[in-house]
Design an enzyme around this catalytic site. Structure first.
Site, PDB file in Angstrom:
ATOM      1  N   VAL A  60       0.837  -1.203   0.000  1.00  0.00           N
ATOM      2  CA  VAL A  60       0.000   0.000   0.000  1.00  0.00           C
ATOM      3  C   VAL A  60       0.873   1.254   0.000  1.00  0.00           C
ATOM      4  O   VAL A  60       0.600   2.214  -0.733  1.00  0.00           O
ATOM      5  CB  VAL A  60      -0.976  -0.007   1.193  1.00  0.00           C
ATOM      6  CG1 VAL A  60      -1.748   1.293   1.278  1.00  0.00           C
ATOM      7  CG2 VAL A  60      -1.940  -1.183   1.083  1.00  0.00           C
ATOM      8  N   CYS A  61       1.925   1.256   0.793  1.00  0.00           N
ATOM      9  CA  CYS A  61       2.828   2.418   0.831  1.00  0.00           C
ATOM     10  C   CYS A  61       3.508   2.602  -0.517  1.00  0.00           C
ATOM     11  O   CYS A  61       3.601   3.724  -1.035  1.00  0.00           O
ATOM     12  CB  CYS A  61       3.861   2.258   1.937  1.00  0.00           C
ATOM     13  SG  CYS A  61       3.171   2.166   3.601  1.00  0.00           S
TER      14      CYS A  61
END
Length: 166
Positions: A60-61
């Site tokens: 996600v990052c």
């Protein structure tokens, strides 16, 4: 009172609150991928998007860094700074391998930024890392947009951030 977010549905307390819209950008220092100190003066007169996240080593990052790199091409005079507590070497390696050329990467591994922005996870499995948030300051250093992502495992609202820049 401090803000909260969640990690996989479990509440995570943060060290404080993000700066409010209309407030001045807090004083901060970060370390870029060349191990140079960057601070408020590094971005004076520029609209700055801070994409703040726990670690570039998560899907996600990494997706948010890619997305904000793309977003940076759509707005003149806007600088995107991807901020985590990853070591500058890890941020540099990721950005190099992914072709991240339109956005800066800077580390809060020495501390200070997370404290100033009230965005350190105080508990939970990622305690000590930054929470997922977006803060945008205009060229005068005034906060014009903030988003504390309510669930750390989800991406920020890119459309809302883009709208704040329009």
């Amino acid at each position: 009172m401090t803000s909260t977010t969640a990690f996989k549905g479990d509440t995570v307390n943060l060290s404080g609150d993000l700066p409010a819209v209309g407030a001045s950008l807090p004083a901060f220092t970060l370390t870029n991928t060349d191990l140079e100190t960057v601070d408020n003066s590094s971005y004076a007169g520029q609209t700055v998007v801070f994409n703040i996240f726990p670690s570039v080593d998560t899907g996600v990052c990494a997706a948010s860094v890619r997305q904000f790199n793309e977003l940076a091409t759509k707005f003149d005079g806007v600088t995107v700074v991807n901020v985590s507590r990853d070591l500058p070497f890890a941020l540099g390696r990721f950005c190099g391998s992914e072709g991240i050329e339109n956005a800066d990467a800077a580390s809060d591994f020495r501390g200070g930024f997370g404290e100033a922005f009230g965005d350190i996870q105080a508990d939970g499995p990622l305690a000590g890392l930054l929470g997922r948030a977006v803060v945008i300051a205009d060229g005068n250093g005034e906060i014009i947009y903030t988003e504390l992502v309510p669930e750390i495992t989800t991406e920020p609202d890119y459309d809302a951030a883009s709208a704040a820049l329009s």
